[in-house]
Design a protein around this motif. Structure first.
Motif, mmCIF file in Angstrom:
data_model
loop_
_atom_site.group_PDB
_atom_site.id
_atom_site.type_symbol
_atom_site.label_atom_id
_atom_site.label_comp_id
_atom_site.label_asym_id
_atom_site.label_seq_id
_atom_site.Cartn_x
_atom_site.Cartn_y
_atom_site.Cartn_z
ATOM 1 N N GLY A 1 44.815 44.248 15.030
ATOM 2 C CA GLY A 1 45.288 44.170 16.407
ATOM 3 C C GLY A 1 45.526 45.507 17.075
ATOM 4 N N VAL A 2 44.938 46.569 16.559
ATOM 5 C CA VAL A 2 45.010 47.896 17.176
ATOM 6 C C VAL A 2 43.594 48.461 17.207
ATOM 7 C CG1 VAL A 2 46.032 50.189 17.094
ATOM 8 C CG2 VAL A 2 47.301 48.247 16.157
ATOM 9 N N GLU A 3 43.133 48.842 18.378
ATOM 10 C CA GLU A 3 41.771 49.368 18.486
ATOM 11 C C GLU A 3 41.633 50.686 17.722
ATOM 12 O OE1 GLU A 3 40.383 49.681 22.466
ATOM 13 O OE2 GLU A 3 40.893 47.618 22.982
ATOM 14 N N SER A 4 40.461 50.862 17.125
ATOM 15 C CA SER A 4 40.208 52.062 16.320
ATOM 16 C C SER A 4 40.385 53.335 17.146
ATOM 17 C CB SER A 4 38.795 52.024 15.740
ATOM 18 O OG SER A 4 38.627 50.896 14.933
ATOM 19 N N GLN A 5 39.953 53.295 18.409
ATOM 20 C CA GLN A 5 40.023 54.490 19.241
ATOM 21 C C GLN A 5 41.470 54.915 19.493
ATOM 22 O OE1 GLN A 5 37.228 56.261 20.067
ATOM 23 N NE2 GLN A 5 38.745 57.809 20.622
ATOM 24 N N ILE A 6 42.366 53.937 19.580
ATOM 25 C CA ILE A 6 43.790 54.254 19.768
ATOM 26 C C ILE A 6 44.318 55.006 18.545
ATOM 27 C CG2 ILE A 6 46.095 53.235 19.969
ATOM 28 C CD1 ILE A 6 44.852 51.016 21.668
ATOM 29 N N LEU A 7 43.928 54.552 17.352
ATOM 30 C CA LEU A 7 44.341 55.237 16.131
ATOM 31 C C LEU A 7 43.743 56.638 16.050
ATOM 32 C CD1 LEU A 7 44.016 52.381 13.454
ATOM 33 C CD2 LEU A 7 46.130 53.370 14.347
ATOM 34 N N GLY B 1 52.807 59.974 17.061
ATOM 35 C CA GLY B 1 53.231 58.795 16.305
ATOM 36 C C GLY B 1 52.849 57.520 17.048
ATOM 37 N N LEU B 2 52.803 56.410 16.323
ATOM 38 C CA LEU B 2 52.412 55.130 16.926
ATOM 39 C C LEU B 2 53.083 54.004 16.148
ATOM 40 C CD1 LEU B 2 50.477 53.604 18.943
ATOM 41 C CD2 LEU B 2 48.814 53.567 17.073
ATOM 42 N N THR B 3 53.619 53.035 16.892
ATOM 43 C CA THR B 3 54.220 51.853 16.268
ATOM 44 C C THR B 3 53.718 50.605 16.980
ATOM 45 O OG1 THR B 3 56.233 53.053 15.651
ATOM 46 C CG2 THR B 3 56.367 50.651 15.694
ATOM 47 N N VAL B 4 53.216 49.661 16.215
ATOM 48 C CA VAL B 4 52.761 48.374 16.754
ATOM 49 C C VAL B 4 53.355 47.265 15.889
ATOM 50 C CG1 VAL B 4 50.781 46.905 17.305
ATOM 51 C CG2 VAL B 4 50.590 49.394 17.546
ATOM 52 N N ASN B 5 54.056 46.349 16.535
ATOM 53 C CA ASN B 5 54.693 45.247 15.801
ATOM 54 C C ASN B 5 53.870 43.967 15.883
ATOM 55 O OD1 ASN B 5 56.982 46.749 14.991
ATOM 56 N ND2 ASN B 5 57.920 46.437 16.990
ATOM 57 N N THR B 6 53.950 43.165 14.828
ATOM 58 C CA THR B 6 53.304 41.841 14.710
ATOM 59 C C THR B 6 51.847 41.866 15.175
ATOM 60 O OG1 THR B 6 54.140 41.094 16.878
ATOM 61 C CG2 THR B 6 55.493 40.605 14.933
ATOM 62 N N HIS C 1 44.185 36.130 6.520
ATOM 63 C CA HIS C 1 44.881 36.416 7.777
ATOM 64 C C HIS C 1 46.296 36.902 7.476
ATOM 65 C CE1 HIS C 1 42.161 34.354 10.841
ATOM 66 N NE2 HIS C 1 41.550 34.187 9.681
ATOM 67 N N HIS C 2 46.677 38.013 8.069
ATOM 68 C CA HIS C 2 48.018 38.565 7.889
ATOM 69 C C HIS C 2 48.588 38.976 9.241
ATOM 70 C CE1 HIS C 2 47.411 38.772 3.548
ATOM 71 N NE2 HIS C 2 46.263 39.374 3.760
ATOM 72 N N THR C 3 49.896 39.102 9.277
ATOM 73 C CA THR C 3 50.576 39.712 10.421
ATOM 74 C C THR C 3 51.294 40.946 9.900
ATOM 75 O OG1 THR C 3 50.912 37.540 11.427
ATOM 76 C CG2 THR C 3 52.210 39.360 12.298
ATOM 77 N N ILE C 4 51.088 42.084 10.565
ATOM 78 C CA ILE C 4 51.626 43.348 10.049
ATOM 79 C C ILE C 4 52.390 44.107 11.132
ATOM 80 C CG2 ILE C 4 49.832 43.643 8.286
ATOM 81 C CD1 ILE C 4 48.475 45.640 10.257
ATOM 82 N N ASP C 5 53.320 44.934 10.692
ATOM 83 C CA ASP C 5 53.913 45.979 11.531
ATOM 84 C C ASP C 5 53.232 47.279 11.136
ATOM 85 O OD1 ASP C 5 55.593 44.221 12.768
ATOM 86 O OD2 ASP C 5 57.388 44.781 11.635
ATOM 87 N N LEU C 6 52.699 47.992 12.106
ATOM 88 C CA LEU C 6 51.942 49.225 11.845
ATOM 89 C C LEU C 6 52.722 50.431 12.353
ATOM 90 C CD1 LEU C 6 48.171 49.825 12.446
ATOM 91 C CD2 LEU C 6 49.825 51.334 13.548
ATOM 92 N N LEU D 1 50.148 59.646 8.172
ATOM 93 C CA LEU D 1 50.588 58.615 7.235
ATOM 94 C C LEU D 1 50.582 57.271 7.962
ATOM 95 C CD1 LEU D 1 51.921 58.316 4.301
ATOM 96 C CD2 LEU D 1 54.072 58.162 5.552
ATOM 97 N N LEU D 2 49.879 56.295 7.412
ATOM 98 C CA LEU D 2 49.777 54.967 8.021
ATOM 99 C C LEU D 2 50.485 53.951 7.134
ATOM 100 C CD1 LEU D 2 48.514 53.183 10.282
ATOM 101 C CD2 LEU D 2 46.540 52.870 8.763
ATOM 102 N N GLU D 3 51.492 53.295 7.702
ATOM 103 C CA GLU D 3 52.205 52.237 6.980
ATOM 104 C C GLU D 3 51.826 50.891 7.575
ATOM 105 O OE1 GLU D 3 56.422 52.694 6.431
ATOM 106 O OE2 GLU D 3 56.278 54.861 6.757
ATOM 107 N N LEU D 4 51.457 49.948 6.716
ATOM 108 C CA LEU D 4 51.135 48.578 7.130
ATOM 109 C C LEU D 4 52.083 47.647 6.368
ATOM 110 C CD1 LEU D 4 47.226 48.759 6.862
ATOM 111 C CD2 LEU D 4 48.628 49.184 8.881
#
Length: 350
Positions: free
Chosen positions: A54-60, A69-74, A84-89, A102-105
């Motif tokens: 749920g996050v476009e590659s270009q944004i990353l 830094g970047l935070t994306v929830n659910t 299928h998973h739901t993640i906080d990034l 550092l990328l946390e999923l």
């Protein structure tokens, strides 16, 4: 203890990625989440290791390149093997001239599912309480109406007039049948040991003769699943209701339905954590469920079809609840999955 070994003990997936999103480190949780070994993870860029995130590659890429830094929830995540998973990034820039981050999923499927189930159960119980009271209020005058029509029919001599009383009795019976279906099973019945695959086979035999030519029904069983204590007739009805919904969703466009069984460990149902559960999934590749129906999907009388009664899923949900289980649904165009989760060892919780 070295830092790499320490990171491998985390339940959160941790990766270190460069400005091309190519990982140069991945911990054990990242391997498990994506279903890919660390060696393969380090060979290709991150977007090549999943179907959808749920996050476009270009944004990353932009965030890593600019050391932001970047935070994306659910956010949704679909892995290459279709999980299928739901993640906080969370993306954290590292002080390094190579523009590493550092990328946390962190998986939030379980917490989200527990929260949804508790809300759903509370709303379902309120809806069922309202329906039960309404149903009882309807059944009393309905019985009086039917009885009066029977008495009137005995007094009438003309067959033409008796047709009208017969119509009243017929419609009263139809309404009573609808009310009984609305009430559904209310209390646990006697449960005996049964094999879940025998129940599924009966469902497949029931729908086989009416299955549209453009719809295929297949199975993917885990043969090691032990027998489970259940009311086999009720469970057959629950599975049949969901399978029929899937068939109706595919009638116009055609498609495939897969019935899959698996076991999972350490799963929470309601407020109880079970060591071992059975998951029975009915998966179709149809158009999906309209988003506006998802929150009320298991309510009685809620349906997306003009000719639907809206009772099938409500009854399935109630049957699962009477077996100390639950029914979950995830849906998107091309993939709708209903999963019945039942404890395999009812008294064995921790």
């Amino acid at each position: 203890m070295d830092s790499q070994n320490l990171l491998n003990h985390l339940v959160t997936a941790v990766l270190v990625i460069d400005k091309d999103l190519k990982p140069c480190y991945a911990n054990a949780a990242a391997e498990q989440l994506l279903g890919i070994s660390q060696h393969k993870l380090l060979e290709l860029s991150l977007p090549e290791h999943y179907q959808l995130m749920g996050v476009e590659s270009q944004i990353l890429i932009d965030a890593v390149d600019s050391s932001q830094g970047l935070t994306v929830n659910t956010a949704p995540l679909i892995t290459l093997d279709g999980q299928h998973h739901t993640i906080d990034l969370t993306l954290i820039p590292l002080e390094d001239e190579r523009h590493l981050s550092l990328l946390e999923l962190r998986q939030v499927d379980q917490q989200r599912r527990i929260h949804q189930q508790l809300n759903q159960d509370a709303q379902q119980q309120a809806a069922q309480f309202l329906v039960r009271n309404l149903a009882h209020e309807i059944k009393n005058p309905l019985g009086g109406l039917r009885g009066a029509a029977q008495l009137l029919s005995r007094e009438l001599k003309s067959p033409d007039l008796k047709e009208f009383t017969s119509l009243i009795i017929e419609q009263a019976d139809r309404m009573r049948s609808l009310v009984d279906r609305l009430l559904g099973p209310q209390r646990p019945t006697e449960h005996t040991q049964h094999n879940i695959h025998e129940v599924i086979q009966k469902v497949m035999a029931l729908v086989e003769f009416t299955l549209p030519n453009n719809v295929t029904l297949s199975r993917d069983y885990d043969p090691s699943i032990p027998d489970i204590a259940m009311d086999a007739d009720q469970m057959q009805q629950a599975v049949l209701n969901i399978v029929q919904n899937a068939i109706q969703a595919l009638e116009s466009s055609g498609g495939d339905i897969v019935i899959k069984t698996r076991t999972q460990h350490q799963i929470t149902i309601g407020n109880k954590r079970h060591k071992l559960v059975l998951t029975l999934s009915i998966i179709d590749n149809g158009p999906g469920i309209p988003p506006e129906l998802m929150d009320t999907l298991f309510y009685p009388m809620v349906t997306g079809r003009e000719d639907g009664s809206g009772l099938g899923l409500s009854i399935a949900h109630n049957i699962a609840r009477l077996h100390d289980g639950r029914v979950d649904c995830t849906s998107a165009p091309g993939h709708t999955e209903f999963t019945i989760t039942l404890p395999l060892q009812a008294g064995n919780t921790c």
